[in-house]
Motif scaffolding. Sequence first.
Motif, PDB file in Angstrom:
ATOM      1  N   ALA A  17       0.834  -1.213   0.000  1.00  0.00           N
ATOM      2  CA  ALA A  17       0.000   0.000   0.000  1.00  0.00           C
ATOM      3  C   ALA A  17       0.865   1.258   0.000  1.00  0.00           C
ATOM      4  O   ALA A  17       0.568   2.225  -0.711  1.00  0.00           O
ATOM      5  N   GLN A  18       1.943   1.262   0.785  1.00  0.00           N
ATOM      6  CA  GLN A  18       2.811   2.442   0.849  1.00  0.00           C
ATOM      7  C   GLN A  18       3.543   2.668  -0.469  1.00  0.00           C
ATOM      8  O   GLN A  18       3.678   3.802  -0.932  1.00  0.00           O
ATOM      9  N   ARG A  19       4.016   1.596  -1.107  1.00  0.00           N
ATOM     10  CA  ARG A  19       4.706   1.740  -2.387  1.00  0.00           C
ATOM     11  C   ARG A  19       3.768   2.287  -3.458  1.00  0.00           C
ATOM     12  O   ARG A  19       4.149   3.158  -4.236  1.00  0.00           O
ATOM     13  N   VAL A  20       2.558   1.772  -3.494  1.00  0.00           N
ATOM     14  CA  VAL A  20       1.571   2.258  -4.457  1.00  0.00           C
ATOM     15  C   VAL A  20       1.275   3.733  -4.197  1.00  0.00           C
ATOM     16  O   VAL A  20       1.228   4.539  -5.136  1.00  0.00           O
ATOM     17  N   GLN A  21       1.106   4.101  -2.947  1.00  0.00           N
ATOM     18  CA  GLN A  21       0.815   5.488  -2.592  1.00  0.00           C
ATOM     19  C   GLN A  21       1.970   6.408  -3.005  1.00  0.00           C
ATOM     20  O   GLN A  21       1.745   7.485  -3.565  1.00  0.00           O
ATOM     21  N   TYR A  39       7.187  12.795   2.002  1.00  0.00           N
ATOM     22  CA  TYR A  39       6.816  12.311   3.336  1.00  0.00           C
ATOM     23  C   TYR A  39       5.737  13.211   3.959  1.00  0.00           C
ATOM     24  O   TYR A  39       4.706  12.723   4.433  1.00  0.00           O
ATOM     25  N   LYS A  40       5.945  14.522   3.931  1.00  0.00           N
ATOM     26  CA  LYS A  40       4.979  15.454   4.528  1.00  0.00           C
ATOM     27  C   LYS A  40       3.638  15.436   3.794  1.00  0.00           C
ATOM     28  O   LYS A  40       2.593  15.585   4.417  1.00  0.00           O
ATOM     29  N   GLY A  48       1.439   6.013   9.685  1.00  0.00           N
ATOM     30  CA  GLY A  48       2.487   5.042   9.985  1.00  0.00           C
ATOM     31  C   GLY A  48       3.690   5.148   9.063  1.00  0.00           C
ATOM     32  O   GLY A  48       4.676   4.432   9.238  1.00  0.00           O
ATOM     33  N   LEU A  49       3.649   6.035   8.102  1.00  0.00           N
ATOM     34  CA  LEU A  49       4.717   6.197   7.130  1.00  0.00           C
ATOM     35  C   LEU A  49       5.948   6.809   7.789  1.00  0.00           C
ATOM     36  O   LEU A  49       5.831   7.689   8.638  1.00  0.00           O
ATOM     37  N   THR A  53      11.128   4.823   5.006  1.00  0.00           N
ATOM     38  CA  THR A  53      10.343   4.053   4.036  1.00  0.00           C
ATOM     39  C   THR A  53      10.237   4.811   2.723  1.00  0.00           C
ATOM     40  O   THR A  53      10.396   4.229   1.644  1.00  0.00           O
ATOM     41  N   VAL A  54       9.987   6.112   2.793  1.00  0.00           N
ATOM     42  CA  VAL A  54       9.886   6.925   1.577  1.00  0.00           C
ATOM     43  C   VAL A  54      11.221   6.893   0.844  1.00  0.00           C
ATOM     44  O   VAL A  54      11.282   6.632  -0.360  1.00  0.00           O
TER      45      VAL A  54
END
Length: 133
Positions: A17-21, A39-40, A48-49, A53-54
């Motif tokens: 989900a985070q990669r897609v976002q 990130y912001k 939770g990001l 991770t970014v």
Amino acid sequence: MSSSAVTLQEHRIRPSAQRVQILDYIKSVHSHPSVDTIYKALLPENPGLSRTTVYNTLELFAKHGLILSLDFGEGYLRYDGEIKPQTHFKCEKCGAVSDIFTIPENCEKMLPKGSSLSAVSLYLYGKCAACNK
């Protein structure tokens, strides 16, 4: 499945989900954002990001040719979701970065005999039209 998830799978990257976002975001903006900017922008939707991770995700995407990693000597990288061959223009006053989709035609002619060109990375610096007023 979203187009970003499909793109990730095509590049053999697990579409979390985070990669897609992150991919959706970088492909939708044209401001050449930094890790911190991304990130912001995504934090309100995804508390939770983490910045790590970014950063790691962007480096993974760049390694697989999904995005461009740009270094303007600012002490941090910027990222571009447009991967077509291009030149980048950075305004020295306001910091805005623009894509220029024309590259010098004689690049290959300037190479040593027998060489081949695989990529062009060209940065132009000056003042944008708004700052020139």
